[in-house]
Motif scaffolding. Structure first.
Motif, PDB file in Angstrom:
ATOM      1  N   MET A  37       0.835  -1.199   0.000  1.00 25.07           N
ATOM      2  CA  MET A  37       0.000   0.000   0.000  1.00 25.07           C
ATOM      3  C   MET A  37       0.873   1.254   0.000  1.00 25.07           C
ATOM      4  SD  MET A  37      -2.950   1.016   2.787  1.00 25.07           S
ATOM      5  CE  MET A  37      -4.101  -0.247   2.286  1.00 25.07           C
ATOM      6  N   GLY A  38       0.479   2.246  -0.740  1.00 24.91           N
ATOM      7  CA  GLY A  38       1.193   3.520  -0.761  1.00 24.91           C
ATOM      8  C   GLY A  38       1.093   4.233   0.580  1.00 24.91           C
ATOM      9  N   CYS A  39       2.048   5.117   0.838  1.00 24.72           N
ATOM     10  CA  CYS A  39       2.117   5.796   2.140  1.00 24.72           C
ATOM     11  C   CYS A  39       0.898   6.665   2.417  1.00 24.72           C
ATOM     12  CB  CYS A  39       3.397   6.619   2.233  1.00 24.72           C
ATOM     13  SG  CYS A  39       4.881   5.588   2.216  1.00 24.72           S
ATOM     14  N   SER A  40       0.447   7.431   1.456  1.00 27.46           N
ATOM     15  CA  SER A  40      -0.707   8.305   1.692  1.00 27.46           C
ATOM     16  C   SER A  40      -1.984   7.487   1.890  1.00 27.46           C
ATOM     17  CB  SER A  40      -0.880   9.296   0.548  1.00 27.46           C
ATOM     18  OG  SER A  40      -1.079   8.616  -0.666  1.00 27.46           O
ATOM     19  N   GLN A  41      -2.115   6.402   1.147  1.00 28.33           N
ATOM     20  CA  GLN A  41      -3.271   5.532   1.309  1.00 28.33           C
ATOM     21  C   GLN A  41      -3.214   4.837   2.669  1.00 28.33           C
ATOM     22  OE1 GLN A  41      -3.711   2.407  -1.579  1.00 28.33           O
ATOM     23  NE2 GLN A  41      -5.741   1.835  -0.848  1.00 28.33           N
ATOM     24  N   ALA A  42      -2.027   4.440   3.104  1.00 29.32           N
ATOM     25  CA  ALA A  42      -1.870   3.804   4.421  1.00 29.32           C
ATOM     26  C   ALA A  42      -2.241   4.774   5.527  1.00 29.32           C
ATOM     27  CB  ALA A  42      -0.440   3.302   4.603  1.00 29.32           C
ATOM     28  N   ALA A  44      -4.376   7.305   5.362  1.00 26.41           N
ATOM     29  CA  ALA A  44      -5.831   7.473   5.347  1.00 26.41           C
ATOM     30  C   ALA A  44      -6.532   6.243   5.922  1.00 26.41           C
ATOM     31  CB  ALA A  44      -6.307   7.745   3.924  1.00 26.41           C
ATOM     32  N   THR A  45      -6.050   5.082   5.535  1.00 27.86           N
ATOM     33  CA  THR A  45      -6.632   3.840   6.033  1.00 27.86           C
ATOM     34  C   THR A  45      -6.423   3.711   7.535  1.00 27.86           C
ATOM     35  OG1 THR A  45      -6.201   2.807   3.887  1.00 27.86           O
ATOM     36  CG2 THR A  45      -6.674   1.331   5.724  1.00 27.86           C
TER      37      THR A  45
END
Length: 108
Positions: A37-42, A44-45
Motif C-alpha cells: 500500500m502507498g504511504c498516503s493511502q496507508a 488514510a486507512t
C-alpha cells in the motif's frame, strides 16, 4: 457452608464466560498485510481504522459491562447470548492498526 463451596466454582465459571474487556484482547497478527500500500493511502486507512477500533472498543466495553450485570443478577452472560461480543472484530482491528503503523514507519 456447603452452599458456599458449591456456589463459588459456579460464579468463577460464569465470570470466565463473560465478554473480555478490549485491553485484554490480543491483536490478530497481520505482518506485511499492507506492505504494498502507498504511504498516503496507508495514512488514510490508518485514520479510518483507528475510528473503527474506537467504536468497536466502546461496543466491547458495553458488552462486558452488560455481562457483568447479567451474571450478577441472573447468572447469565447476556452479551454471549445476544451477539454483543465483538472480541474477534476488536482483535482484527487492532492487528490492522499495528500493521498500518508498521507500514507508515517504513515510509519514513
Amino acid at each position: 457452608m456447603k452452599l458456599i463451596k458449591l456456589a463459588f466454582p459456579c460464579v468463577i465459571a460464569l465470570s470466565a464466560a463473560c465478554t473480555p474487556r478490549p485491553d485484554s484482547i490480543a491483536p490478530v497478527p497481520m505482518t506485511g498485510a499492507f506492505s504494498s500500500m502507498g504511504c498516503s493511502q496507508a495514512a488514510a486507512t490508518l485514520a479510518t481504522e483507528r475510528q473503527t477500533l474506537a467504536a468497536l472498543e466502546a461496543d466491547q466495553n458495553r458488552a462486558a459491562t452488560a455481562d457483568a450485570v447479567g451474571v450478577f443478577f441472573v447468572l447469565v452472560p447476556v452479551s454471549k447470548l445476544t451477539g454483543g461480543d465483538k472480541a474477534g472484530e476488536v482483535g482484527t482491528s487492532k492487528g490492522k492498526v499495528l500493521a498500518l503503523e508498521d507500514r507508515l514507519g517504513a515510509c519514513g
